[in-house]
Write an enzyme that holds these catalytic residues in place. Structure first.
Site, PDB file in Angstrom:
ATOM      1  N   LYS A  90       2.482  14.698 -33.981  1.00 23.32           N
ATOM      2  CA  LYS A  90       2.957  14.243 -35.280  1.00 23.32           C
ATOM      3  C   LYS A  90       4.455  14.468 -35.450  1.00 23.32           C
ATOM      4  CE  LYS A  90      -1.266  13.398 -37.293  1.00 23.32           C
ATOM      5  NZ  LYS A  90      -2.253  14.259 -36.742  1.00 23.32           N
TER       6      LYS A  90
HETATM    7  C1  LIG Z   1      -3.507  13.615 -36.311  1.00 27.18           C
HETATM    8  C2  LIG Z   1      -4.086  14.045 -35.031  1.00 27.18           C
HETATM    9  C3  LIG Z   1      -4.925  13.198 -34.289  1.00 27.18           C
HETATM   10  C4  LIG Z   1      -5.373  11.855 -34.802  1.00 27.18           C
HETATM   11  O1  LIG Z   1      -4.326  10.927 -34.872  1.00 27.18           O
HETATM   12  P1  LIG Z   1      -4.495   9.616 -35.777  1.00 27.18           P
HETATM   13  O2  LIG Z   1      -3.214   8.896 -35.658  1.00 27.18           O
HETATM   14  O3  LIG Z   1      -4.762  10.094 -37.164  1.00 27.18           O
HETATM   15  O4  LIG Z   1      -5.652   8.860 -35.215  1.00 27.18           O
HETATM   16  C5  LIG Z   1      -5.372  13.628 -33.055  1.00 27.18           C
HETATM   17  N1  LIG Z   1      -5.041  14.840 -32.582  1.00 27.18           N
HETATM   18  C6  LIG Z   1      -4.239  15.683 -33.262  1.00 27.18           C
HETATM   19  C7  LIG Z   1      -3.929  17.006 -32.678  1.00 27.18           C
HETATM   20  C8  LIG Z   1      -3.726  15.312 -34.503  1.00 27.18           C
HETATM   21  O5  LIG Z   1      -2.932  16.155 -35.168  1.00 27.18           O
END
Ligand SMILES: *Cc1c(COP(=O)(O)O)cnc(C)c1O
Length: 430
Positions: free
Chosen positions: A105
């Site tokens: 993220k």
């Molecule tokens: C947010 C997140 C996901 C999922 O990603 P999306 O874009 O919401 O599908 C997967 N793994 C981790 C560690 C995350 O923080």
């Protein structure tokens, strides 16, 4: 480039407005009016990561950012390594967790924070970012926007449903960051944020913005690492991407990269017990499910927002979706076994989210016998989920320095029910 609402093609805005508004006024998600094909020459040329990012993002932002401005943003935002760990001849793991909060993220949060800062620098304006988190978005956004002048960040997270480290990362910064601890699930948090955006009174009193994957500006930087990974494979052939999915923003960004010219054999949308999407591909029916709590908690999403975008990309034709995306759901027990197997066989630690991605790739290989090169997107550092992983492997995972510092700080949160009226009262005290 114009961005239109998935609810109504006639509603469209430029990049800057899409970035600050997050959600369209009619409740739809913004989609770019076109996704330009950049040609394989572009992707095969010898570019640094941030040059690749500039080339891929510029077509979408050029009305609002010059090339030089976008270059500055990308160089500052993407200043950490993005290694690929090879497991065997065909399977690799793309480590997207080397940013400051140790989850993928960071790519989007750092890009958005720097882009917003650029636009706000010459305006005497205060904006409020409302963000719902299942764990990692909150910490990445808190970190990316911390101390940025003119921006207040309010994070809604589900009480007792994020890991100890995630909670510390999002409740200990203070300053312009406030954490609301919601007595409910991630879906409840997301619903509250969506209601706030549609509330006329709040909209008139605040400049509200969102940093969730409902924001199209999150998807643009996330499409870049798909191209980067494909380049590292050093082949001109299609490859497989296995993506651990929650809200499906990451997967949608991959679909963008594919439309821009990255050849892909198949996208695997791997989910935990929250199986709305695989169920949809199998049955054609979209169910409104409540989120189920799992050990891959950042993916505990009942109704993924980006399904609207995926349906728009494929003209609502489920058969076209199935040609490009395969999807399976995996249990917590399978996830634990996978973490153990990868640790035993490759002396390599993966976190529970990444394990879901590995399971997806394995399932595809079993079903198709495909020997095409496959890349699993590794979305978080295993150290963030030490509480889950340590009992599985029977060893302690040393905390990274940044995690040690966060764990020592005091949690500060405001407890709140899942009622939108409580959020509104908090924002607009009587
Ligand atoms: C947010 C997140 C996901 C999922 O990603 P999306 O874009 O919401 O599908 C997967 N793994 C981790 C560690 C995350 O923080």
């Amino acid at each position: 480039m114009r961005f239109f609402s998935t609810k109504n093609n006639a509603v469209s805005v430029g990049f800057k407005d899409a970035l600050f508004q997050g959600l369209a006024e009619d409740g739809g998600l913004y989609m770019p009016e076109t996704i330009p094909h950049l040609g394989t020459d572009f992707f095969q040329s010898n570019l640094s990561y941030s040059e690749c990012a500039v080339g891929m993002i510029h077509p979408f932002t050029k009305d609002d950012l010059t090339l030089a401005q976008l270059s500055d943003i990308c160089e500052l935002a993407f200043d950490f390594p993005i290694p690929i760990k090879k497991l065997n001849e065909t399977d690799s793991v793309l480590e997207l967790f080397h940013g400051p909060t140790l989850a993928f993220k960071d790519f989007a949060a750092r890009f958005m924070a720097r882009t917003m800062l650029h636009f706000l620098e010459n305006e005497n304006k205060e904006i409020t970012i409302l963000v719902a988190t299942s764990g990692d978005t909150g910490s990445a956004v808190a970190n990316g926007f911390f101390n940025i002048e003119g921006i207040k960040v309010i994070i809604l997270y589900p009480s007792n449903r994020v890991s100890a480290i995630q909670e510390k990362q999002l409740t200990t910064l203070g300053g312009n960051i406030t954490a609301l601890e919601i007595n409910g699930t991630f879906d409840d948090c997301q619903r509250m944020v969506k209601s706030a955006f549609q509330d006329a009174e709040l909209r008139s009193r605040f400049t509200l913005s969102s940093a969730n994957s409902i924001n199209v500006a999150r998807l643009l930087p996330q499409s870049v690492y798909y191209a980067w990974a494909w380049k590292q494979c050093g082949e001109n052939n299609p490859i497989i991407f296995s993506v651990p999915c929650g809200n499906f923003g990451n997967l949608t960004a991959g679909l963008f990269a594919n439309r821009m010219g990255i050849p892909v054999e198949i996208f695997i949308a791997a989910t935990n017990a929250n199986d709305t999407f695989p169920y949809f591909l199998n049955s054609g029916t979209l169910q409104d499910q409540d989120a189920i709590q799992t050990i891959s908690n950042a993916m505990d999403v009942g109704v993924p927002s980006n399904l609207d975008r995926i349906q728009t990309l494929f003209d609502d034709d489920i058969n076209l979706i199935k040609k490009d995306i395969s999807s399976w759901s995996f249990s917590d027990d399978e996830t634990k076994d996978c973490i153990q197997n990868i640790h035993n066989n490759f002396d390599y630690l993966i976190d529970p989210h990444t394990a879901i991605g590995v399971l997806g790739l394995n399932e595809y290989r079993e079903k198709t016998n495909s020997r095409t090169k496959g890349i699993v997107l590794s979305t978080a550092h295993p150290g963030k989920f030490a509480d889950v992983i340590e009992p599985i492997i029977g060893e302690n995972i040393p905390l990274t320095d940044s995690l040690q510092i966060a764990m020592k700080k005091e949690k500060i949160s405001i407890k709140m029910s899942k009622k939108f009226s409580d959020l509104k009262d908090y924002l607009l005290p009587k």
